[in-house]
Design a protein around this motif. Sequence first.
Motif, short mmCIF file in Angstrom:
data_model
loop_
_atom_site.label_atom_id
_atom_site.label_comp_id
_atom_site.label_asym_id
_atom_site.label_seq_id
_atom_site.Cartn_x
_atom_site.Cartn_y
_atom_site.Cartn_z
N ASP A 1 -7.52 -9.75 -2.36
CA ASP A 1 -8.23 -10.92 -2.87
C ASP A 1 -9.58 -11.14 -2.19
O ASP A 1 -10.43 -11.85 -2.72
CB ASP A 1 -7.37 -12.18 -2.66
CG ASP A 1 -5.99 -12.03 -3.27
OD1 ASP A 1 -5.88 -11.52 -4.39
OD2 ASP A 1 -5.01 -12.42 -2.60
N ARG B 1 -16.21 -9.64 -4.50
CA ARG B 1 -15.00 -10.29 -4.00
C ARG B 1 -15.38 -11.24 -2.87
O ARG B 1 -16.39 -11.03 -2.17
CB ARG B 1 -14.03 -9.24 -3.46
CG ARG B 1 -13.33 -8.43 -4.55
CD ARG B 1 -12.18 -9.21 -5.14
NE ARG B 1 -11.48 -8.48 -6.17
CZ ARG B 1 -10.40 -8.93 -6.79
NH1 ARG B 1 -9.90 -10.10 -6.44
NH2 ARG B 1 -9.83 -8.24 -7.73
N ALA C 1 -7.71 -17.17 -0.88
CA ALA C 1 -7.31 -15.76 -0.85
C ALA C 1 -6.15 -15.55 0.12
O ALA C 1 -6.18 -16.05 1.25
CB ALA C 1 -8.50 -14.89 -0.47
N TRP D 1 -6.12 -9.93 2.34
CA TRP D 1 -7.45 -9.61 2.86
C TRP D 1 -7.52 -8.14 3.26
O TRP D 1 -6.73 -7.67 4.08
CB TRP D 1 -7.78 -10.49 4.05
CG TRP D 1 -8.04 -11.92 3.67
CD1 TRP D 1 -7.13 -12.94 3.60
CD2 TRP D 1 -9.30 -12.48 3.28
NE1 TRP D 1 -7.73 -14.09 3.19
CE2 TRP D 1 -9.08 -13.85 2.98
CE3 TRP D 1 -10.58 -11.97 3.15
CZ2 TRP D 1 -10.09 -14.70 2.57
CZ3 TRP D 1 -11.60 -12.82 2.75
CH2 TRP D 1 -11.36 -14.17 2.46
#
Length: 587
Positions: A95, A109, A49, A52
Amino acid sequence: MKAPTDLLATIWERADDEPVAFGPQGDATFGTLRFGAEALADRLMLLPARRWALCFEDSLLFAQALLACALTGREAILPGHQRPAALAEQSGDFDGILTDSEVLGELGRPWLQLPLAASTEENGQRWPAPGALQLTLFTSGSTGEPKAIPKAWHQLDAELRVLITLWGERLAGARLLASVSHQHIYGLLFRILLPLMLRVPFARTLTLYPEQLQHQPGRWALIASPAFLGRLDPEIAAQGCTLIVSSGGPLALADAHQSERLFGQLPVEVFGSSETGGIGWRQSPQADTPWQPMPGLEIALGEDDQLLLSSPYLPDDKPLLCADRIRLCKSGFHLLGRGDRVVKIEEKRISLDEVEARLQALPWVAAAAVLPLTVGARQQLGAVLVLTDAGHTQWQASGQGRFLIALREQLRAWLEPVALPRRLRLLAELPLNSQGKRPWGQLKALFNEVSIDINSTESAYWQMSPSGVGAMQTSGLPTLLDQHWQGDVLVLSLRLDPGLPWFSGHFPGAPLLPGVTQVHWAMHYGRQLPGLVGEFAGMSQLKFQRPLRPGQECELHLNWLADKGQLLFSYRLGDEHASSGRVRLCP
């Protein structure tokens, strides 16, 4: 005070034993902050990811996550809230999630909950100082939809250098308190980044009540909103204040002067936005004090008297035409209202700011918010009002229909017929969101969802019925999801079950939790507070800023002031205040 050459390096070079934060979760040194940021950075490097979302109540953990993103080159996303449903709608904007909340782990997630177990001790080699911070903020546009605002480090760096020059010396040696969230640009700059660079310890939790300002040890400063300063109790004078900053909306002159009388500091008002950063500042010893442009900015008149801004805080060198209308003067500029608050109705250009000003000049109206409405195929104006005592008397005597007719007649001398409001809603107080902005979407919902009988003086008015207090003794209670302590404040997480009897008939088609029910629940759960004794003896400073609806989850914050015999309560939806007040008890 002169700013250092490399601001991020200045943060990273701090000694590990320097105090950095304080609060009910415990005091923390910079070593704690650094170890936590490095441990999180190690974890982030193992994950794919790149974007954030940072969703934190604890400002120390938020700072750890922010620095970890800077260390690893990850983009920090600030949604501006922690509401699960709203985050689910924004899930395409990030992400993964970094948070101190267990609830947000259910969004599907990738997520990491802080503090990490590894953050209590140093692991591995020390990371080098971060070189930049990549950030995207979200703010509500005029439609209420989240609007992404990318911020490059050079923009934040330029603004922080000005803030250090203007107010760094006044913050030196103080402890920093804040009533505003770190999730928005104002709180991010003043509550997190600025104190980190100035070696000023900051509070880990929000200052929710003015009473928390009393008995602060040593020197302290406050980062606040106009709404918070407007709730000050004239009896809570406190020593040691070095600076008060207010931003997010206009600060009433009386509130500014009361702050100075209580704390010895006339608030510094900062004008700007998430898009522009700070534009101007002022202190108001008298009415209509002009704004001073921030150092290094150029302000000019654009089309229709709109502010034309050239600023190093913008993403490029191009001037930005702002929606704010201004009048230039020798010592700065005056704000005239928003240019984007001009609408066309039947080919007439109507300034919503002017209609509000005309309403507020009437003896019946204490405050007004005016917005355009679409009714069928026609556009018309609606007004949400807070009435004066004279307005209350007239409302009760005439009813809504005649009251509206009389109000329109008083406005005809100044306004076009199409500019006269055709619909009214009444509130005890006009709401502000956590950024100090007017929540236009919520105000519009009052007209969209609530059907009002024009002969009724009750259905349009959100207030507490004194006759309802006795009936509340048999009320149902919400589902208690969780409860914990934040210092002296008891925080309860509640689910407002749709089947609760208090939603029935209040109002048909658009149920809201009555204010009197909210007070009853505060009394019920407040009995858990140590030392709380006595019977109900009255209420004061009641403010209903946002409706509570069936199916919502909210927090109830309770604080017992034994020396005053008062129970302070506030209901919160995410990081926004829904209602608050004080209940007085007698032995």
